[in-house]
Design a protein around this motif. Structure first.
Motif, PDB file in Angstrom:
ATOM      1  N   ASP A  15      -4.143   2.426 -58.566  1.00 18.88           N
ATOM      2  CA  ASP A  15      -3.114   2.678 -57.543  1.00 18.88           C
ATOM      3  C   ASP A  15      -1.721   2.360 -58.087  1.00 18.88           C
ATOM      4  OD1 ASP A  15      -4.613   3.700 -55.419  1.00 18.88           O
ATOM      5  OD2 ASP A  15      -5.167   1.706 -54.705  1.00 18.88           O
ATOM      6  N   ASP A  71      -3.071   3.330 -51.111  1.00 22.74           N
ATOM      7  CA  ASP A  71      -4.026   4.271 -51.701  1.00 22.74           C
ATOM      8  C   ASP A  71      -3.334   5.374 -52.491  1.00 22.74           C
ATOM      9  OD1 ASP A  71      -6.033   2.801 -50.678  1.00 22.74           O
ATOM     10  OD2 ASP A  71      -6.741   4.287 -49.231  1.00 22.74           O
ATOM     11  N   ARG A 118      -2.673   4.382 -44.955  1.00 25.04           N
ATOM     12  CA  ARG A 118      -3.304   3.888 -46.188  1.00 25.04           C
ATOM     13  C   ARG A 118      -2.181   3.604 -47.189  1.00 25.04           C
ATOM     14  NH1 ARG A 118      -8.944   6.962 -46.813  1.00 25.04           N
ATOM     15  NH2 ARG A 118      -8.697   6.120 -48.910  1.00 25.04           N
TER      16      ARG A 118
END
Length: 297
Positions: free
Chosen positions: A47, A81, A78
């Motif tokens: 990430d 992510d 998110r």
């Protein structure tokens, strides 16, 4: 720091009208990168790396963002992510894009740097296996580019790719070969984009390799004036005939007839101009010789 992008090197590349294989190749690359990198390096690291790559590419193409965290899954953002958003963006390429060349180039910008960072990690066997699978998939889909040493290159010759280019990048690892690496990359990039004198840069890479080997074996005396003198060093009895006399003749001939005319002004005479086929030969000649010389050390 300026980031070298696929779209800058191949800005005038014309993609064909049958785009199904190109779209499938991008989607397969996206899944291969996402699944392999998270399995090998872990989600947190991937990430962070993906966010960094996204920022670098956006800076170069002048965009605020290509993908990012405004998406919601199950009502919750998110936020971390980045690998998920990246894969989603890469997979979203469609055959009927109104500006297909632009859209696929942006995705290849991202993929090239992601695989470059993926390649520069420690787990050699797993990384090498993934990159081998990457090129196998690209060949099966007749994708016009293959991946080697951090960059997509035109895949015009499968034999050269497997027997010359792939082994070449393997032996070129290490800081001492950085100038050789830089000049060969420049040669390939200029060849692929129709730039000026790619063979000259390939010859510079070969000359650098010869000089490095001469220096490291204690053969250089400091009075050498050019490639021919360093070639003599390698062919000398003192060097244990690191190269044979006929090999030395072959190298001297290349520098005399290719490198020197490209590296010096032609004066009132005609300038040396190589055909595309001759340029390919010159680059492959230099890569083959560099690989052979390094393997003898």
């Amino acid at each position: 720091m300026i980031t070298d992008l696929f779209s800058a090197r191949y800005h005038d590349y014309a993609w064909g009208t049958d785009r199904s294989n190109e779209v499938l190749a991008v989607r397969q690359m996206a899944r291969l990168w996402h699944d392999s990198s998270i399995r090998i390096f872990g989600k947190e690291f991937v990430d962070e790396m993906t966010e960094e790559v996204h920022c670098s590419v956006c800076r170069e193409i002048g965009e605020d963002e290509l993908f990012g965290p405004p998406h919601r899954v199950g009502g919750l953002p998110r936020q971390n992510d980045w690998a998920f958003y990246c894969c989603e963006f890469l997979m979203s390429l469609q055959e009927n894009e109104s500006n297909f060349d632009h859209e696929i180039s942006n995705r290849l910008n991202i993929l090239e740097i992601l695989f470059q960072k993926f390649e520069n990690r420690d787990q050699e066997e797993e990384v090498r296996a993934t990159l081998q699978e990457l090129n196998q998939r690209l060949r099966r889909l007749s994708f016009p580019f293959h991946y080697q040493a951090g960059m997509f290159h035109k895949a015009d010759d499968a034999l050269s790719e497997t027997r010359i280019e792939a082994p070449f990048w393997e032996v070129l690892r290490g800081e001492r070969w950085c100038n050789v690496d830089a000049d060969i990359r420049a040669a390939i990039g200029l060849r692929d984009t129709g730039g000026r004198d790619p063979a000259f840069h390939a010859a510079k890479a070969l000359e650098s390799a010869i000089k490095i080997i001469s220096d490291e074996r204690g053969l250089s005396g400091g009075r050498e004036r050019g490639a021919a003198n360093f070639i003599e060093n390698l062919a000398s009895e003192r060097a244990g005939h690191f190269i044979t006399s006929w090999e030395a003749d072959t190298l001297r001939s290349f520098f005399k007839h290719v490198r020197n005319p490209l590296g010096h002004g032609a004066g009132g005479g005609p300038m040396l101009t190589l055909t595309p086929q001759q340029t390919d030969w010159a680059i492959e000649f230099c890569m083959s010789w560099i690989k052979s010389l390094i393997r003898r050390m």
